[in-house]
Scaffold this motif. Structure first.
Motif, PDB file in Angstrom:
ATOM      1  N   VAL A  85       0.836  -1.205   0.000  1.00  0.00           N
ATOM      2  CA  VAL A  85       0.000   0.000   0.000  1.00  0.00           C
ATOM      3  C   VAL A  85       0.871   1.255   0.000  1.00  0.00           C
ATOM      4  O   VAL A  85       0.607   2.221  -0.721  1.00  0.00           O
ATOM      5  CB  VAL A  85      -0.946  -0.005   1.218  1.00  0.00           C
ATOM      6  CG1 VAL A  85      -1.651   1.346   1.358  1.00  0.00           C
ATOM      7  CG2 VAL A  85      -1.979  -1.117   1.076  1.00  0.00           C
ATOM      8  N   LEU A  86       1.936   1.223   0.805  1.00  0.00           N
ATOM      9  CA  LEU A  86       2.853   2.368   0.854  1.00  0.00           C
ATOM     10  C   LEU A  86       3.508   2.604  -0.503  1.00  0.00           C
ATOM     11  O   LEU A  86       3.615   3.747  -0.975  1.00  0.00           O
ATOM     12  CB  LEU A  86       3.915   2.124   1.926  1.00  0.00           C
ATOM     13  CG  LEU A  86       4.856   3.285   2.239  1.00  0.00           C
ATOM     14  CD1 LEU A  86       4.083   4.479   2.776  1.00  0.00           C
ATOM     15  CD2 LEU A  86       5.912   2.849   3.245  1.00  0.00           C
ATOM     16  N   LEU A  87       3.938   1.519  -1.140  1.00  0.00           N
ATOM     17  CA  LEU A  87       4.533   1.632  -2.469  1.00  0.00           C
ATOM     18  C   LEU A  87       3.538   2.161  -3.482  1.00  0.00           C
ATOM     19  O   LEU A  87       3.874   2.994  -4.332  1.00  0.00           O
ATOM     20  CB  LEU A  87       5.066   0.270  -2.914  1.00  0.00           C
ATOM     21  CG  LEU A  87       5.746   0.204  -4.288  1.00  0.00           C
ATOM     22  CD1 LEU A  87       7.002   1.065  -4.293  1.00  0.00           C
ATOM     23  CD2 LEU A  87       6.084  -1.241  -4.647  1.00  0.00           C
ATOM     24  N   PHE A  88       2.295   1.710  -3.382  1.00  0.00           N
ATOM     25  CA  PHE A  88       1.247   2.168  -4.295  1.00  0.00           C
ATOM     26  C   PHE A  88       0.986   3.661  -4.134  1.00  0.00           C
ATOM     27  O   PHE A  88       0.841   4.396  -5.126  1.00  0.00           O
ATOM     28  CB  PHE A  88      -0.040   1.376  -4.059  1.00  0.00           C
ATOM     29  CG  PHE A  88      -1.228   1.899  -4.819  1.00  0.00           C
ATOM     30  CD1 PHE A  88      -1.367   1.647  -6.183  1.00  0.00           C
ATOM     31  CD2 PHE A  88      -2.207   2.652  -4.181  1.00  0.00           C
ATOM     32  CE1 PHE A  88      -2.456   2.141  -6.895  1.00  0.00           C
ATOM     33  CE2 PHE A  88      -3.299   3.139  -4.882  1.00  0.00           C
ATOM     34  CZ  PHE A  88      -3.419   2.884  -6.242  1.00  0.00           C
ATOM     35  N   LEU A  89       0.922   4.138  -2.883  1.00  0.00           N
ATOM     36  CA  LEU A  89       0.679   5.560  -2.641  1.00  0.00           C
ATOM     37  C   LEU A  89       1.839   6.406  -3.167  1.00  0.00           C
ATOM     38  O   LEU A  89       1.619   7.501  -3.703  1.00  0.00           O
ATOM     39  CB  LEU A  89       0.478   5.802  -1.142  1.00  0.00           C
ATOM     40  CG  LEU A  89      -0.795   5.215  -0.534  1.00  0.00           C
ATOM     41  CD1 LEU A  89      -0.812   5.435   0.976  1.00  0.00           C
ATOM     42  CD2 LEU A  89      -2.038   5.830  -1.173  1.00  0.00           C
ATOM     43  N   ASP A 117       4.074   9.245  -9.909  1.00  0.00           N
ATOM     44  CA  ASP A 117       4.021   8.783 -11.298  1.00  0.00           C
ATOM     45  C   ASP A 117       2.679   9.023 -11.969  1.00  0.00           C
ATOM     46  O   ASP A 117       2.611   9.075 -13.203  1.00  0.00           O
ATOM     47  CB  ASP A 117       4.341   7.289 -11.361  1.00  0.00           C
ATOM     48  CG  ASP A 117       5.780   6.989 -11.015  1.00  0.00           C
ATOM     49  OD1 ASP A 117       6.582   6.825 -11.934  1.00  0.00           O
ATOM     50  OD2 ASP A 117       6.108   6.928  -9.815  1.00  0.00           O
ATOM     51  N   VAL A 118       1.616   9.142 -11.203  1.00  0.00           N
ATOM     52  CA  VAL A 118       0.271   9.256 -11.792  1.00  0.00           C
ATOM     53  C   VAL A 118      -0.275  10.668 -11.626  1.00  0.00           C
ATOM     54  O   VAL A 118      -0.666  11.309 -12.612  1.00  0.00           O
ATOM     55  CB  VAL A 118      -0.689   8.232 -11.161  1.00  0.00           C
ATOM     56  CG1 VAL A 118      -2.100   8.396 -11.728  1.00  0.00           C
ATOM     57  CG2 VAL A 118      -0.188   6.812 -11.393  1.00  0.00           C
ATOM     58  N   LEU A 119      -0.319  11.153 -10.383  1.00  0.00           N
ATOM     59  CA  LEU A 119      -0.958  12.440 -10.115  1.00  0.00           C
ATOM     60  C   LEU A 119      -0.057  13.633 -10.403  1.00  0.00           C
ATOM     61  O   LEU A 119      -0.548  14.736 -10.651  1.00  0.00           O
ATOM     62  CB  LEU A 119      -1.424  12.486  -8.658  1.00  0.00           C
ATOM     63  CG  LEU A 119      -2.443  11.419  -8.247  1.00  0.00           C
ATOM     64  CD1 LEU A 119      -2.826  11.564  -6.780  1.00  0.00           C
ATOM     65  CD2 LEU A 119      -3.693  11.501  -9.129  1.00  0.00           C
ATOM     66  N   SER A 147       7.539  17.655 -13.388  1.00  0.00           N
ATOM     67  CA  SER A 147       7.362  18.399 -12.148  1.00  0.00           C
ATOM     68  C   SER A 147       8.430  17.970 -11.150  1.00  0.00           C
ATOM     69  O   SER A 147       9.129  16.968 -11.337  1.00  0.00           O
ATOM     70  CB  SER A 147       5.972  18.155 -11.563  1.00  0.00           C
ATOM     71  OG  SER A 147       5.836  16.799 -11.173  1.00  0.00           O
ATOM     72  N   PHE A 148       8.555  18.725 -10.064  1.00  0.00           N
ATOM     73  CA  PHE A 148       9.571  18.389  -9.067  1.00  0.00           C
ATOM     74  C   PHE A 148       9.270  17.047  -8.409  1.00  0.00           C
ATOM     75  O   PHE A 148      10.182  16.246  -8.162  1.00  0.00           O
ATOM     76  CB  PHE A 148       9.633  19.492  -8.005  1.00  0.00           C
ATOM     77  CG  PHE A 148      10.711  19.284  -6.992  1.00  0.00           C
ATOM     78  CD1 PHE A 148      12.046  19.485  -7.315  1.00  0.00           C
ATOM     79  CD2 PHE A 148      10.397  18.881  -5.706  1.00  0.00           C
ATOM     80  CE1 PHE A 148      13.048  19.287  -6.378  1.00  0.00           C
ATOM     81  CE2 PHE A 148      11.392  18.687  -4.762  1.00  0.00           C
ATOM     82  CZ  PHE A 148      12.724  18.892  -5.094  1.00  0.00           C
ATOM     83  N   ALA A 149       7.995  16.774  -8.120  1.00  0.00           N
ATOM     84  CA  ALA A 149       7.628  15.510  -7.473  1.00  0.00           C
ATOM     85  C   ALA A 149       7.945  14.311  -8.358  1.00  0.00           C
ATOM     86  O   ALA A 149       8.299  13.238  -7.863  1.00  0.00           O
ATOM     87  CB  ALA A 149       6.143  15.523  -7.120  1.00  0.00           C
ATOM     88  N   SER A 150       7.838  14.486  -9.681  1.00  0.00           N
ATOM     89  CA  SER A 150       8.087  13.366 -10.589  1.00  0.00           C
ATOM     90  C   SER A 150       9.543  12.928 -10.588  1.00  0.00           C
ATOM     91  O   SER A 150       9.862  11.818 -11.023  1.00  0.00           O
ATOM     92  CB  SER A 150       7.664  13.740 -12.011  1.00  0.00           C
ATOM     93  OG  SER A 150       8.479  14.784 -12.517  1.00  0.00           O
TER      94      SER A 150
END
Length: 248
Positions: free
Chosen positions: A16-20, A26-28, A33-36
């Protein structure tokens, strides 16, 4: 069966942690972007590459060596003092306020003083790790002595056991579970503060490597190092818990 279910439930939490993490980076997150830059798709291959073809493993070993040295000093100090505190109530009354005062000071707040006293290198790191880890070892050792069955001591005395024999064959076996709890807490504390401690001008270690990746803007390497820190910390805690169960 229960053991398998327990391991599966723990694994599901990691999934679940890996999915979040994947969902957030990678998705949102928009592309570029910096988060990517901390995405799962870039971090996991980078981690494998670092472990097989770089000095990251060596940095981890150096950090572990520092942890071991700090724990050894903490044991040398904490166990005898803990035995004395647990055995002599007047010692606890005399030292309790001072020790509690020192314990509540963040080890990292001593960093400037440690550098001024010990200079740059491993010595201030050893001091900070020892200062951080001595308290759980000391207090858990003292708690074990207080809860020791006094009948065991009377039996040892009636058998004319020497102080060293009583300590070795009665006291230490009786307080071993408390000592292992203290060591487990100490390892957790040491592993948390080792990273900022290794930002004191040393040229190796996981903390140094994190600063290096930041300066090079190598964000997948930075995230890979964070994952490795979490993995090693988890394995250390699991090893101590397994040793405590075996010795208990």
């Amino acid at each position: 069966m229960k053991s398998c279910l327990r391991h599966l439930s723990g694994l599901s939490g990691l999934v679940v942690l890996l999915f979040l993490w994947w969902l957030g980076t990678d998705v949102l997150s928009p592309k570029n972007s910096f988060a990517s830059r901390f995405s799962v798709e870039e971090t996991l291959p980078t981690l494998w590459h670092l472990l097989t073809g770089s000095d990251l493993f060596l940095h981890a070993l150096i950090s572990l060596k520092r942890i071991v040295v700090g724990l050894v000093f903490a044991l040398i100090i904490g166990v005898p003092v803990g035995l004395l505190i647990g055995a002599k109530p007047w010692v606890e009354r005399a030292t309790g306020p001072a020790f509690q005062f020192l314990r509540m000071i963040s080890p990292l707040s001593w960093m400037p003083i440690a550098v001024m006293v010990f200079g740059i290198g491993d010595k201030p790191i050893y001091f900070l790790l020892t200062f951080a880890t001595v308290w759980p070892i000391m207090f858990n050792t003292a708690a074990g002595v207080k809860q020791l069955d006094r009948h065991f001591l009377l039996v040892a005395k009636s058998l004319a056991a020497t102080q060293s024999e009583t300590l070795l064959y009665v006291v230490f076996p009786g307080i071993l579970s408390h000592m292992m709890t203290g060591i487990r807490l100490a390892i957790g504390i040491a592993w948390i503060i080792i990273v900022p401690c290794e930002m004191l001008g040393v040229s190796a270690g996981l903390g140094y490597f994190i600063l290096d990746t930041r300066d090079r803007l190598a964000y997948p390497e930075l995230m890979s190092t964070i994952l490795l820190i979490g993995l090693i910390g988890y394995l250390l805690d699991s090893a101590v818990r397994a040793a405590a169960r075996r010795l208990g």
